[in-house]
Design a protein around this motif. Structure first.
Motif, PDB file in Angstrom:
ATOM      1  N   MET A   1       9.830   7.596  -1.807  1.00  0.00           N
ATOM      2  CA  MET A   1       9.300   6.387  -1.181  1.00  0.00           C
ATOM      3  C   MET A   1       7.787   6.549  -0.955  1.00  0.00           C
ATOM      4  O   MET A   1       7.353   7.551  -0.406  1.00  0.00           O
ATOM      5  N   ARG A   2       7.008   5.562  -1.384  1.00  0.00           N
ATOM      6  CA  ARG A   2       5.566   5.624  -1.129  1.00  0.00           C
ATOM      7  C   ARG A   2       5.276   4.828   0.147  1.00  0.00           C
ATOM      8  O   ARG A   2       5.592   3.644   0.230  1.00  0.00           O
ATOM      9  N   THR A   3       4.716   5.517   1.130  1.00  0.00           N
ATOM     10  CA  THR A   3       4.488   4.855   2.426  1.00  0.00           C
ATOM     11  C   THR A   3       3.040   5.059   2.865  1.00  0.00           C
ATOM     12  O   THR A   3       2.382   6.012   2.448  1.00  0.00           O
ATOM     13  N   ARG A   4       2.578   4.135   3.701  1.00  0.00           N
ATOM     14  CA  ARG A   4       1.276   4.349   4.352  1.00  0.00           C
ATOM     15  C   ARG A   4       1.318   3.726   5.741  1.00  0.00           C
ATOM     16  O   ARG A   4       2.055   2.756   5.978  1.00  0.00           O
ATOM     17  N   LEU A   5       0.540   4.326   6.636  1.00  0.00           N
ATOM     18  CA  LEU A   5       0.503   3.782   7.994  1.00  0.00           C
ATOM     19  C   LEU A   5      -0.188   2.422   7.960  1.00  0.00           C
ATOM     20  O   LEU A   5      -1.150   2.220   7.218  1.00  0.00           O
ATOM     21  N   MET A   6       0.311   1.512   8.782  1.00  0.00           N
ATOM     22  CA  MET A   6      -0.268   0.169   8.848  1.00  0.00           C
ATOM     23  C   MET A   6      -1.526   0.168   9.721  1.00  0.00           C
ATOM     24  O   MET A   6      -2.495  -0.535   9.446  1.00  0.00           O
ATOM     25  N   ALA A   8      -3.363   2.546  13.485  1.00  0.00           N
ATOM     26  CA  ALA A   8      -3.168   3.712  14.357  1.00  0.00           C
ATOM     27  C   ALA A   8      -2.023   3.503  15.371  1.00  0.00           C
ATOM     28  O   ALA A   8      -1.197   4.399  15.554  1.00  0.00           O
ATOM     29  N   PRO A   9      -1.934   2.358  16.039  1.00  0.00           N
ATOM     30  CA  PRO A   9      -0.898   2.249  17.082  1.00  0.00           C
ATOM     31  C   PRO A   9       0.530   2.060  16.595  1.00  0.00           C
ATOM     32  O   PRO A   9       1.468   2.372  17.326  1.00  0.00           O
ATOM     33  N   LEU A  10       0.735   1.539  15.386  1.00  0.00           N
ATOM     34  CA  LEU A  10       2.110   1.211  14.979  1.00  0.00           C
ATOM     35  C   LEU A  10       2.152   0.798  13.518  1.00  0.00           C
ATOM     36  O   LEU A  10       1.135   0.470  12.914  1.00  0.00           O
ATOM     37  N   GLY A  11       3.365   0.806  12.961  1.00  0.00           N
ATOM     38  CA  GLY A  11       3.612   0.174  11.660  1.00  0.00           C
ATOM     39  C   GLY A  11       3.592   1.135  10.487  1.00  0.00           C
ATOM     40  O   GLY A  11       2.764   2.048  10.416  1.00  0.00           O
ATOM     41  N   LEU A  12       4.552   0.939   9.578  1.00  0.00           N
ATOM     42  CA  LEU A  12       4.615   1.710   8.335  1.00  0.00           C
ATOM     43  C   LEU A  12       4.885   0.725   7.193  1.00  0.00           C
ATOM     44  O   LEU A  12       5.795  -0.113   7.294  1.00  0.00           O
ATOM     45  N   VAL A  13       4.073   0.844   6.133  1.00  0.00           N
ATOM     46  CA  VAL A  13       4.235  -0.012   4.953  1.00  0.00           C
ATOM     47  C   VAL A  13       4.916   0.810   3.873  1.00  0.00           C
ATOM     48  O   VAL A  13       4.481   1.918   3.571  1.00  0.00           O
ATOM     49  N   ILE A  14       5.991   0.268   3.312  1.00  0.00           N
ATOM     50  CA  ILE A  14       6.753   0.951   2.269  1.00  0.00           C
ATOM     51  C   ILE A  14       6.546   0.171   0.977  1.00  0.00           C
ATOM     52  O   ILE A  14       6.862  -1.024   0.906  1.00  0.00           O
ATOM     53  N   GLU A  15       5.963   0.849  -0.022  1.00  0.00           N
ATOM     54  CA  GLU A  15       5.437   0.122  -1.181  1.00  0.00           C
ATOM     55  C   GLU A  15       6.450  -0.068  -2.298  1.00  0.00           C
ATOM     56  O   GLU A  15       6.343  -1.001  -3.066  1.00  0.00           O
ATOM     57  N   ASN A  16       7.355   0.858  -2.479  1.00  0.00           N
ATOM     58  CA  ASN A  16       8.101   0.864  -3.748  1.00  0.00           C
ATOM     59  C   ASN A  16       9.610   0.986  -3.535  1.00  0.00           C
ATOM     60  O   ASN A  16      10.259   1.761  -4.214  1.00  0.00           O
ATOM     61  N   LEU A  17      10.110   0.240  -2.600  1.00  0.00           N
ATOM     62  CA  LEU A  17      11.556   0.290  -2.353  1.00  0.00           C
ATOM     63  C   LEU A  17      12.112  -1.129  -2.406  1.00  0.00           C
ATOM     64  O   LEU A  17      11.643  -2.009  -1.669  1.00  0.00           O
TER      65      LEU A  17
END
Ligand code: AKG
Ligand code: FE2
Length: 261
Positions: A1-6, A8-17
């Motif tokens: 899974m390719r992820t990046r933080l959205m 600093a305080p919160l959130g994760l973006v998942i690119e390829n699922l």
């Protein structure tokens, strides 16, 4: 899974699922990420309302929505741009906290999005709680507040006196992580239990302002195909209506939660 933080305080973006490929075992892993980051964004999805429902059911039971849903999918509602004045979600809130068991999470799927604007903003209430002084924490821990849908009822021309209401602890402990969060919002939280509204107001006003300090906030700028879910147990959110008449269409559903403790 390719992820990046959205942010600093919160959130994760998942690119390829593709969420259509997710089953029960993957949800256990995703739930850990969800509880840690509080917002998950799955990019580039291509979902029918049935697909969205199937994915959502992996997270719990859908909560029927009182204001009518899609034909054939009564638990999914359309959020459409009806103009700034009619946007009932343009304020900081946690969904349906006037219910005894408010939904634990809300899930939106973007179908049409404005070229610019129309973001959803979030504020992390674990961080808001953590910044309070030990003295104030001692006072607030164990205090309950009354949440009411009376202002919503007035907006919809319904009977204010019949509006739903519930008492909840002002400091909420997450049922899965054990983390403490402030649990209040200007839209629904009216007074501390056994305090008058006048007595409650100064402290509530302080907490409303504190709870949305910029350092707790993040914004999600929508793209068509985004599927986003947020944790109502630890976040406030706000629909930013700064996109004029441009169309914005999201499909919304929510998952049952337990009584806040
Ligand atoms: O339209 C949005 O960005 C969020 C709306 C909202 O508050 C909700 O769906 O609970
Ligand atoms: Fe909301």
């Amino acid at each position: 899974m390719r992820t990046r933080l959205m942010s600093a305080p919160l959130g994760l973006v998942i690119e390829n699922l593709d969420v259509k490929d997710v089953g029960r075992s993957e949800v256990t892993e995703l739930n850990e990420l969800f509880c840690r980051h509080k917002v998950l964004v799955f990019r580039d999805q291509d979902l029918t309302p049935g697909d969205q429902r199937e994915f959502a059911e992996l997270w719990g039971e859908l909560v029927p929505f009182p204001y009518g849903g899609l034909k054939g999918q009564p638990n999914i509602v359309e959020l459409r741009n009806r103009g700034k004045r009619q946007d009932v979600n343009q304020h900081w809130h946690t969904d349906m906290s006037y219910e005894v068991e408010p939904p634990k999470l809300t899930m939106l799927y973007a179908i049409e999005t404005p070229e610019i604007g129309g973001a959803t903003a979030f504020a992390n209430q674990n961080l808001a709680y953590a910044d309070l002084s030990p003295g104030l924490c001692q006072i607030l821990d164990g205090v309950f507040a009354r949440h009411s849908a009376e202002d919503l009822a007035r907006l919809f021309g319904a009977d204010e006196k019949a509006a739903a209401q519930a008492n909840h602890p002002i400091v909420r402990t997450h049922d899965e992580t054990g983390e403490k969060a402030l649990y209040l919002c200007k839209a629904f939280t009216k007074n501390f239990c056994d305090w008058s509204r006048e007595e409650s107001k100064p402290m509530l006003d302080y907490l409303f302002e504190h709870s949305v300090r910029p350092e707790y906030q993040a914004r999600h700028e929508w793209r068509p195909g985004d599927l986003l879910m947020w944790d109502n147990r630890s976040l406030l959110h706000y629909a930013v209506h700064d996109h004029g008449d441009q169309s914005r269409l999201l499909h919304r559903l929510q998952i049952k939660g337990s009584r806040p403790l």
